[in-house]
Design a protein around this motif. Structure first.
Motif, short mmCIF file in Angstrom:
data_model
loop_
_atom_site.label_atom_id
_atom_site.label_comp_id
_atom_site.label_asym_id
_atom_site.label_seq_id
_atom_site.Cartn_x
_atom_site.Cartn_y
_atom_site.Cartn_z
N ALA A 43 38.34 51.56 41.87
CA ALA A 43 39.73 51.17 42.06
C ALA A 43 39.93 50.37 43.34
CB ALA A 43 40.63 52.41 42.08
N ALA A 44 39.18 50.72 44.38
CA ALA A 44 39.33 50.05 45.67
C ALA A 44 38.66 48.68 45.71
CB ALA A 44 38.77 50.93 46.79
N ASN A 45 37.66 48.46 44.85
CA ASN A 45 36.83 47.26 45.00
C ASN A 45 36.85 46.29 43.81
OD1 ASN A 45 35.11 47.65 47.64
ND2 ASN A 45 35.20 49.65 46.65
N LEU A 46 37.04 46.78 42.61
CA LEU A 46 36.96 45.90 41.44
C LEU A 46 38.31 45.24 41.18
CD1 LEU A 46 35.25 44.93 39.00
CD2 LEU A 46 36.19 46.87 37.72
N ARG A 47 38.28 43.91 40.98
CA ARG A 47 39.49 43.15 40.61
C ARG A 47 39.10 42.11 39.56
NH1 ARG A 47 41.07 46.82 42.91
NH2 ARG A 47 42.60 47.01 44.59
N VAL A 48 39.37 42.41 38.31
CA VAL A 48 39.06 41.50 37.21
C VAL A 48 40.29 41.39 36.31
CG1 VAL A 48 36.56 41.87 37.21
CG2 VAL A 48 38.04 43.41 35.89
N ARG A 49 40.28 40.37 35.43
CA ARG A 49 41.42 40.13 34.56
C ARG A 49 41.82 41.35 33.75
NH1 ARG A 49 40.51 37.54 30.55
NH2 ARG A 49 38.25 37.18 30.70
N LEU A 279 30.27 40.63 38.58
CA LEU A 279 31.51 40.73 37.80
C LEU A 279 32.59 39.83 38.37
CD1 LEU A 279 31.56 44.59 37.22
CD2 LEU A 279 31.34 42.83 35.44
N HIS A 280 32.68 39.77 39.69
CA HIS A 280 33.69 38.92 40.31
C HIS A 280 33.38 37.44 40.08
CE1 HIS A 280 35.17 42.29 43.21
NE2 HIS A 280 35.79 42.31 42.04
N ARG A 281 32.09 37.06 40.11
CA ARG A 281 31.73 35.67 39.82
C ARG A 281 32.05 35.34 38.35
NH1 ARG A 281 27.36 36.65 43.50
NH2 ARG A 281 26.07 37.50 41.82
N MET A 282 31.74 36.26 37.45
CA MET A 282 32.03 36.05 36.04
C MET A 282 33.53 35.93 35.80
SD MET A 282 31.04 38.50 32.79
CE MET A 282 32.18 39.79 33.33
N ASP A 283 34.29 36.75 36.48
CA ASP A 283 35.74 36.72 36.33
C ASP A 283 36.30 35.38 36.81
OD1 ASP A 283 38.35 38.29 35.86
OD2 ASP A 283 38.61 37.54 37.90
N LYS A 284 35.78 34.88 37.92
CA LYS A 284 36.23 33.59 38.45
C LYS A 284 35.91 32.47 37.47
CE LYS A 284 36.01 30.69 42.58
NZ LYS A 284 35.42 30.54 43.95
N ARG A 285 34.70 32.48 36.89
CA ARG A 285 34.33 31.45 35.93
C ARG A 285 35.20 31.49 34.67
NH1 ARG A 285 29.00 33.26 36.96
NH2 ARG A 285 28.92 34.15 34.85
N SER A 286 35.58 32.68 34.27
CA SER A 286 36.35 32.82 33.03
C SER A 286 37.76 32.27 33.15
CB SER A 286 36.41 34.29 32.62
OG SER A 286 37.29 35.03 33.45
#
Length: 302
Positions: A43-49, A279-286
């Motif tokens: 919860a503190a670290n993950l930020r995805v769509r 995961l954060h790189r993948m989220d940015k690309r998406s």
């Protein structure tokens, strides 16, 4: 078959147990605690769509509660114009005539007794002695179940709120409210006047808008929402289905930390953190189509 290896809480328990047994450790009685700590880290670290959510917040002009009666812990309000049935977003103000000594209720226009809380849920939500002081001005916001003590212009944040993304007001055209630091917001007396909200700040469990609403408004809150904690055997969420290592490695970090095995703590923390970065790189690309950015102008080229 692969999709069921880590597709629910019970399967996560099995895998954590298997990893620890391979390392010679057989006691996983502390697994619920390890999972809770891993959930807190995610919860503190993950930020995805997939953590993005939105909700509509209803605001209306604050109504003067009128005559204050009842007792210190069972307040009654009798507005000049009688209140109808309570509705989500109803906002009332009153000047206390006594200091409360315990949990407190309010009954407005005889519509029914409801508890007054300090927040919608969680520890410390119930009023304590002295939360309402004789002579103080207070504002109440109805959350659909109870009344919540709020600052003027305040709205209670939704459950599992993690991080603000955007707050818009449903005017024509739709407008984005501008965030202000707390000190700046209050130094400008932003919520001391009534009007169409244009700014906001965050305090505790509240969004506070300025100006305070002078009528009915609908605000759209876009935010990051925490995944619900997994307590049942079949509980599941997006991360456990699509980023299984966050939970597996996270639980192993906490498990080996509990056992004092620093080498394995470092090993699985590195694996967890590496997956988070991926995961954060993948989220940015998406979010953006491939290729270079194109500069555009509103000026017609002839």
């Amino acid at each position: 078959m692969a999709d069921t290896v880590l597709g629910a809480r019970s399967e996560l328990v099995t895998q954590v147990d298997a990893y620890l047994k391979k390392g010679g450790i057989y006691d996983t009685s502390q697994f619920p605690v390890w999972l809770q700590l891993a959930e807190d880290w995610i919860a503190a670290n993950l930020r995805v769509r997939q953590m993005e959510a939105f909700t509509t917040l209803r605001m209306e002009a604050t109504v003067d509660g009128g005559t204050v009666g009842g007792s210190a812990n069972a307040i009654t309000l009798t507005p000049t114009t009688a209140s109808g049935a309570y509705a989500l977003g109803d906002t009332w103000s009153f000047t206390a005539t006594a200091t409360n000594t315990a949990t407190t209720t309010v009954n407005i226009s005889g519509q029914g007794v409801n508890t007054i809380n300090k927040r919608s849920e969680g520890e410390g939500n119930v009023l304590e002695a002295g939360d309402i002081v004789n002579g103080g001005l207070y504002h109440l916001w109805y959350d659909g179940t109870n009344f919540i003590l709020i600052p003027r212009g305040g709205i209670v944040l939704p459950t599992r709120f993690l991080e603000m993304r955007r707050l818009t007001i449903n005017t024509s055209p739709v407008k984005v409210l501008t965030p202000l630091p707390q000190a700046d917001f209050w130094e400008r007396w932003m919520s001391s006047t009534a009007g169409e909200p244009s700014n906001y700040t965050m305090e505790g469990d509240y969004i506070v808008v300025g100006a305070a609403a002078d009528g009915n408004y609908f605000l759209k809150l876009d935010y990051y929402r925490r995944f619900a904690n997994m307590t049942g055997a079949t509980d599941d969420n997006w991360a456990l289905d699509n980023a299984r290592g966050l939970y597996l490695y996270g639980c192993l970090v906490e498990g080996y930390s509990f056992l004092g095995d620093d080498q394995n703590v470092a090993k699985y923390a590195l694996m967890r953190d590496s997956l988070l970065a991926d995961l954060h790189r993948m989220d940015k690309r998406s979010r953006f189509a491939p290729g270079s950015m194109v500069m555009k102008t509103g000026v017609t080229v002839r």
